[in-house]
Design an enzyme around this catalytic site. Structure first.
Site, PDB file in Angstrom:
ATOM      1  N   ASN A   1       0.853  -1.188   0.000  1.00 46.13           N
ATOM      2  CA  ASN A   1       0.000   0.000   0.000  1.00 46.13           C
ATOM      3  C   ASN A   1       0.889   1.238   0.000  1.00 46.13           C
ATOM      4  OD1 ASN A   1      -1.833   2.053   0.474  1.00 46.13           O
ATOM      5  ND2 ASN A   1      -2.863   1.028   2.177  1.00 46.13           N
TER       6      ASN A   1
ATOM      7  N   ARG B   1      -2.362  -1.657  -3.852  1.00 51.17           N
ATOM      8  CA  ARG B   1      -3.279  -0.511  -3.879  1.00 51.17           C
ATOM      9  C   ARG B   1      -2.900   0.397  -5.035  1.00 51.17           C
ATOM     10  NH1 ARG B   1      -2.692   4.879  -1.146  1.00 51.17           N
ATOM     11  NH2 ARG B   1      -4.738   5.874  -1.230  1.00 51.17           N
TER      12      ARG B   1
ATOM     13  N   HIS C   1     -10.988   6.731  -1.433  1.00 49.72           N
ATOM     14  CA  HIS C   1     -11.172   6.017  -0.154  1.00 49.72           C
ATOM     15  C   HIS C   1     -12.148   4.859  -0.301  1.00 49.72           C
ATOM     16  CE1 HIS C   1     -10.001   9.966   2.115  1.00 49.72           C
ATOM     17  NE2 HIS C   1      -8.938   9.215   1.857  1.00 49.72           N
TER      18      HIS C   1
ATOM     19  N   ARG D   1      -5.412  19.844   2.375  1.00 47.39           N
ATOM     20  CA  ARG D   1      -6.231  20.121   1.195  1.00 47.39           C
ATOM     21  C   ARG D   1      -7.425  20.984   1.577  1.00 47.39           C
ATOM     22  NH1 ARG D   1      -6.710  13.895  -0.220  1.00 47.39           N
ATOM     23  NH2 ARG D   1      -4.503  13.408  -0.451  1.00 47.39           N
TER      24      ARG D   1
ATOM     25  N   GLU E   1      -7.890  -1.021   5.478  1.00 49.75           N
ATOM     26  CA  GLU E   1      -7.777  -1.060   4.020  1.00 49.75           C
ATOM     27  C   GLU E   1      -6.936  -2.244   3.547  1.00 49.75           C
ATOM     28  OE1 GLU E   1      -7.661   3.254   2.204  1.00 49.75           O
ATOM     29  OE2 GLU E   1      -6.562   3.253   4.101  1.00 49.75           O
TER      30      GLU E   1
END
Length: 387
Positions: free
Chosen positions: A9, A87, A172, A233, A373
């Site tokens: 990942n 990923r 996500h 962000r 994840e």
């Protein structure tokens, strides 16, 4: 004999890896490499013998992948892996689920780098290293955007000229898929029966409306910049901001984009990007930090209201990821004032970080579900390989 799945990942400056026993949903080994590109990258490896860490210079993600693959004892080549799960941030419209990787898939992943320039290229680099190191093992790409391929046209369409070829993709998705299924387990009802609002609140943050186990709206868009306020962000801003700043400040479109992604959000408002530090500054009387928290939680509350309307109600609101799982103040403030809509937070349960933080008998459950994840990636890769 059980055959584990290796999960790789990548982040923009990190690489996490786990060797997962899918049947037991347990780690055989795991590790991470942080500050890739620095002369003092931090390398941590964990296995049955404990945790070992060291600092060393790792110049890029390809070198990081080589170091991670070489950290296992006995070597991975002797472990009869079921699959290697990778990923990949952006799958565009080409990839709507996990796929077995071949040369053509790698070419497509690199081409989609125009949509995720900070991620897809390094994802492909790591895939190349792992395929060379483990050529006899199936490699599977799991895409962050894939869960959102069920968005209806009204949710993914921007009201801009069609020839621009842009749309909402969402991100996500791997986290939301896992959390939505776990939320259904906690509630004790099939995912197909539930309407959920999943709030993935980490350094990156997103809200997703999930109906019947399918994404029907999500806050991130063409890129991960749109939507909620995040660590660095901005989330939603007026698109005219770009031209305005070019006119009054002489900033190029590239400069503005870079600042919106890396110099905005909590960092711009409070001077720090970590919510824990925001709280420390609030405790010290910092008004900028207090405003940053207020803006952050208000934006979440707006999206909750919007998704209640989009779903026609909800069975549960689910907090996940670093801030969502650990920050009781953010959870309470994000849902404050929504009692008339059936949303309440029990202060004691929230402070104790219980799985269910709404009062008994609440019309809409409020849940805290840790995301995983890497486990979701391993499960998807195992299902695809077994099929």
């Amino acid at each position: 004999m059980r055959r584990p799945v290796l999960v790789l990942n990548c982040g923009s400056s990190s690489l996490k890896y786990r060797l997962v026993d899918v049947a037991e949903r347990a780690d055989v080994a795991s590790g991470s490499i942080e500050r890739i590109g620095s002369s003092a990258s931090r390398f941590v490896h964990r296995d049955e013998r404990g945790e070992r860490s060291r600092e060393l210079g790792i110049g890029d993600h390809a070198a990081a992948a080589g170091a991670a693959l070489g950290a296992f004892d006995p070597p991975l080549s002797g472990r009869a892996l079921l699959a290697v799960a990778h990923r990949v941030v952006h799958g565009g419209t080409s990839f709507t689920g996990p796929v077995a990787i071949d040369d053509g898939v790698v070419v497509q992943i690199r081409a989609l780098g125009t949509l995720a320039p900070l991620h897809n290229g390094i994802d492909a680099d790591v895939i190349d290293v792992a395929r060379r190191a483990l050529p006899g093992v199936p490699h599977v790409a799991v895409f962050d955007t894939a869960f959102h391929h069920t968005l209806p046209p009204r949710a993914f369409t921007y009201a801009v000229p069609r020839e621009w070829g842009v749309r909402r993709y969402g991100f996500h998705g791997t986290s939301v898929a896992y959390v939505a299924r776990e939320a259904a387990r906690v509630i004790g009802r099939p995912p197909e029966e539930l309407r959920l609002i999943v709030l993935h609140l980490g350094n990156g943050a997103s809200a997703t409306a999930v109906a019947g186990g399918r994404s029907v709206d999500t806050s991130m868009g063409l890129t991960p910049l749109e939507g909620l306020v995040m660590g660095t962000r901005s989330g939603d801003v007026d698109p005219a901001l770009v031209e305005y700043l070019e006119r009054v400040s002489g900033l190029s479109a590239h400069d503005v984009d870079e600042r919106l992604n890396s110099g905005s959000g909590l960092l711009a408002l409070a001077g720090v990007s970590d919510m824990r530090e925001v709280h420390r500054r609030i405790a010290a009387g910092d008004a900028r930090a207090e405003l940053a928290l207020d803006v952050y939680c208000y934006r979440i509350r707006r999206y909750v209201g919007a998704y209640l309307a989009a779903l026609g109600g909800a069975d549960a609101i689910v907090f996940t990821a670093g801030v969502g799982e650990h920050d009781a103040v953010v959870r309470a403030r994000s849902l404050a004032g929504l009692a008339a809509l059936g949303i309440r937070v029990d202060d004691a349960r929230n402070a104790a970080h219980e799985r269910t933080i709404s009062p008994p008998g609440a019309e809409i459950a409020v849940l805290v579900i840790p995301t995983d994840e890497e486990l979701e990636m391993a499960l998807q890769a195992a299902r695809l390989t077994s099929a």
